[in-house]
Write a protein that holds these residues in place. Sequence first.
Motif, PDB file in Angstrom:
ATOM      1  N   ILE A 118      10.303  -0.070 -40.785  1.00 21.81           N
ATOM      2  CA  ILE A 118      11.685   0.637 -40.653  1.00 21.81           C
ATOM      3  C   ILE A 118      11.600   1.776 -41.430  1.00 21.81           C
ATOM      4  N   LYS A 119      11.888   3.154 -40.941  1.00 18.98           N
ATOM      5  CA  LYS A 119      11.813   4.098 -41.743  1.00 18.98           C
ATOM      6  C   LYS A 119      13.608   4.231 -42.088  1.00 18.98           C
ATOM      7  N   ASN A 120      13.685   4.405 -43.400  1.00 26.00           N
ATOM      8  CA  ASN A 120      14.924   4.592 -44.195  1.00 26.00           C
ATOM      9  C   ASN A 120      15.122   5.958 -44.313  1.00 26.00           C
ATOM     10  N   ASP A 121      15.268   6.611 -43.305  1.00 28.79           N
ATOM     11  CA  ASP A 121      15.898   8.169 -43.469  1.00 28.79           C
ATOM     12  C   ASP A 121      17.290   8.190 -42.436  1.00 28.79           C
ATOM     13  N   THR A 122      17.661   9.445 -42.609  1.00 32.86           N
ATOM     14  CA  THR A 122      19.229   9.283 -41.902  1.00 32.86           C
ATOM     15  C   THR A 122      18.990   8.926 -40.636  1.00 32.86           C
ATOM     16  N   LYS A 123      18.081   9.535 -39.894  1.00 36.31           N
ATOM     17  CA  LYS A 123      18.172   9.188 -38.236  1.00 36.31           C
ATOM     18  C   LYS A 123      17.771   7.506 -38.328  1.00 36.31           C
ATOM     19  N   GLY A 124      17.032   7.064 -39.134  1.00 37.06           N
ATOM     20  CA  GLY A 124      16.531   5.705 -39.039  1.00 37.06           C
ATOM     21  C   GLY A 124      17.502   4.586 -39.341  1.00 37.06           C
TER      22      GLY A 124
END
Length: 113
Positions: free
Chosen positions: A87-93
């Motif tokens: 899980i990418k914990n950036d804005t898009k993610g």
Amino acid sequence: MNTEDQTTLEPLYELLKHDAVLSESEAGSSIQRAILKKFFKASRVTIKKIDAGYKIKIWPMLSIKKTASFIFKIPQAQMPQFLQSCIKNDTKGRAFYTGMMQYFVLNRTSSAE
């Protein structure tokens, strides 16, 4: 990572822990497959329960050969941590996973009625 970022994904992490337990008879929930498809940029993902874990097969979208895939095995106890690491914990993610959780809650609620 600020507290708001952690709070956004915490319900998803909890669901993955719970889902891994529920998935013993029916491996590969739609949430698990969605996470892996997004992370690996895959066109298709299958998850099958095997002896003490899962066999995951992934078909990359960017492959030249339509039949290209890769397979790996994950022990059952490590599945929630593996999915969390994808899980990418950036804005898009966060936007993607928040939308996915809303979809899951709405569909689970409407199918329970």
